[in-house]
Design an enzyme around this catalytic site. Structure first.
Site, mmCIF file in Angstrom:
data_model
loop_
_atom_site.group_PDB
_atom_site.id
_atom_site.type_symbol
_atom_site.label_atom_id
_atom_site.label_comp_id
_atom_site.label_asym_id
_atom_site.label_seq_id
_atom_site.Cartn_x
_atom_site.Cartn_y
_atom_site.Cartn_z
ATOM 1 N N ASP A 1 4.520 1.899 5.470
ATOM 2 C CA ASP A 1 4.164 1.602 4.078
ATOM 3 C C ASP A 1 2.706 1.150 3.966
ATOM 4 O O ASP A 1 1.983 1.056 4.967
ATOM 5 C CB ASP A 1 5.145 0.524 3.568
ATOM 6 C CG ASP A 1 5.482 0.664 2.093
ATOM 7 O OD1 ASP A 1 4.736 1.331 1.363
ATOM 8 O OD2 ASP A 1 6.502 0.081 1.669
ATOM 9 N N ASP B 1 7.039 4.460 -6.575
ATOM 10 C CA ASP B 1 8.481 4.396 -6.315
ATOM 11 C C ASP B 1 9.321 5.011 -7.434
ATOM 12 O O ASP B 1 9.042 4.840 -8.615
ATOM 13 C CB ASP B 1 8.916 2.939 -6.140
ATOM 14 C CG ASP B 1 8.403 2.357 -4.833
ATOM 15 O OD1 ASP B 1 7.653 3.050 -4.119
ATOM 16 O OD2 ASP B 1 8.755 1.208 -4.536
HETATM 17 C C1 GLA Z 1 7.280 0.192 -1.246
HETATM 18 C C2 GLA Z 1 7.825 1.567 -0.903
HETATM 19 C C3 GLA Z 1 9.315 1.574 -1.146
HETATM 20 C C4 GLA Z 1 9.983 0.511 -0.288
HETATM 21 C C5 GLA Z 1 9.391 -0.847 -0.584
HETATM 22 C C6 GLA Z 1 9.856 -1.909 0.398
HETATM 23 O O1 GLA Z 1 7.395 -0.081 -2.609
HETATM 24 O O2 GLA Z 1 7.193 2.553 -1.668
HETATM 25 O O3 GLA Z 1 9.869 2.852 -0.867
HETATM 26 O O4 GLA Z 1 9.822 0.846 1.066
HETATM 27 O O5 GLA Z 1 7.955 -0.811 -0.505
HETATM 28 O O6 GLA Z 1 9.334 -3.172 0.127
#
Ligand code: GLA
Length: 411
Positions: free
Chosen positions: A159, A214
């Site tokens: 990430d 997301d």
């Molecule tokens: C980010 C990623 C998500 C998830 C969260 C976890 O937002 O894009 O897919 O992995 O972090 O905290």
């Protein structure tokens, strides 16, 4: 020549001999493991449903459910733990799982998953902390990669939170080199949300890259969190435009993990799964596999739809037309076959009438052709699982709001 110069020349000579005889062991291989994810990866990830509420019992039960639900038989392989599995780093910098949530340790958990014939994935972050505030891998990349390899990890989602001063391509290259050095073939899932055009550099560095922020479980909405937004299925779909040329075997655009079974209506879930299949997207389920309705199971395990996603040519589908909320999508398949989807994202039911003969199609990217005047294709409706005539006649249907018709045309 003074003595200082002679000494430093001697020094250089000795250094060169030593370096030469040891080989260039400071050189790194900054590219991904080749030969992994030749079709889009399929599996499950904890985040969309469970967020930070992860523990070893959930992971074990999910591995069991992957088999009892028929998901494994349908092709799903990876059991991936997302954020918040972490405990602390020890005094030597080694990362350990949270001892209360994962008392048996990650190696034992990976062994459990492997014993079921499944693969094991984990999550970290290129920055100082993960998005959930757990220890990130910045400065610990090689050590963490060694640790993951020793646990038997097969997939790393990496990430991009808390990455002040870092540049994405270089940061992901560092982790790719660390995984190479650790020596275990681990899929690298690049998760920097499409910010720094990962499709341009990602194919060398990882097997898949997120293209957007997301997802959340709404068909056609945007959720505003103040400093960031999450996106519904249609919003994510629209953000894939212009990216299909970057996808192919071993390198996939990732429009995020699925929300099928997480609260949308069945028709919306069906449309979501259909479009992810057409996009040659990774099929990473994000629901509770232990408690699936029969409708959710039927969607996630539809083998004919999955076959479109997993087609070995690995060509991402494209939108042919869009009118009054009705979109027509095509995906060239192996053997000259095609997948065709009519997506109704309008505000009510829509009628489709598609005259194959009047619409010869050439995909400029793959050069595949669909010419119904030269070839008559058999049509199969892969959701109703019924034959639907041939391309000799126009295809007609009425599609409810937020639903799809998905056809596979074969010679
Ligand atoms: C980010 C990623 C998500 C998830 C969260 C976890 O937002 O894009 O897919 O992995 O972090 O905290």
């Amino acid at each position: 020549m003074n003595i200082k110069i002679i000494l430093s020349l001697l020094n250089l000579f000795v250094f060169s001999i030593t370096a030469y005889s040891q080989g260039n062991n400071y050189e790194q291989n900054y590219s991904k493991f080749k030969g992994l994810a030749l079709t889009p990866p399929m599996g499950w990830n904890s985040w969309n449903k469970f967020a930070c509420n992860v523990n070893e019992q959930l992971i074990r039960e999910t591995a069991d459910a992957m088999i009892s639900s028929g998901m494994k038989a349908a092709g799903y392989t990876y059991i991936n733990i997302d954020d918040c599995w972490h405990g602390q780093r020890d005094s030597l910098g080694f990362i350990h799982p949270d001892p209360e949530r994962f008392p048996s340790g990650m190696k034992a958990l990976a062994e459990y998953v492997h014993a079921k014939g499944l693969k094991f994935g984990i999550y970290s972050d290129a920055g100082s902390q993960t998005c959930g505030g757990r220890p990130g891998s910045r400065g610990y990349e090689f050590q963490d990669a060694q640790t993951y390899a020793s646990w038997g990890v097969d997939y790393l989602k990496y990430d991009w939170c808390n990455t002040e001063g870092l540049k994405a391509e270089g940061a992901y290259m560092t982790m790719a080199a660390a995984l190479q050095r650790a020596g275990r073939p681990i899929v690298l899932s690049i998760c920097e949300w499409g910010t720094d055009k990962p499709w341009e550099w990602g194919p060398e560095v990882g097997q898949l890259w997120r293209t957007t922020g997301d997802i959340y479980n709404c068909f056609d909405c945007i959720e505003d969190h103040g400093t960031w937004q999450s996106f519904g299925v249609m919003q994510i779909l629209d953000k894939q435009e212009g990216l299909r040329q970057y996808a192919g075997p071993g390198q996939w655009n990732d429009p995020d993990m699925m929300e099928v079974g997480n609260g949308m209506a069945v028709n919306e879930d069906r449309a979501h799964f259909t479009m992810w299949s057409m996009l040659a997207a990774p099929l990473i389920a994000g629901n509770d596999l232990r408690n699936m309705s029969k409708e959710t199971t039927a969607i996630l395990t539809n083998k004919e739809v999955i076959a479109v996603n997993q087609d070995k040519l690995g060509i991402q589908g494209f939108k042919l037309s869009s009118k009054d909320g009705l979109e027509t999508w095509l995906k060239p398949l192996d053997d000259g076959n095609w997948a065709v989807v009519f997506l109704n994202r309008g505000d009510g039911p829509r009628k489709v009438e598609f005259d194959w003969k009047k619409n010869p199609i050439t995909d400029e990217l793959s050069k595949a052709e669909l010419n119904a005047s030269q070839t008559t294709y058999k049509i199969r409706n892969v959701w109703t699982k019924k034959a639907a005539g041939t391309t000799a006649r126009s295809f007609k249907a009425e599609i409810p709001k937020y639903d799809v018709v998905m056809l596979v045309l074969s010679k």
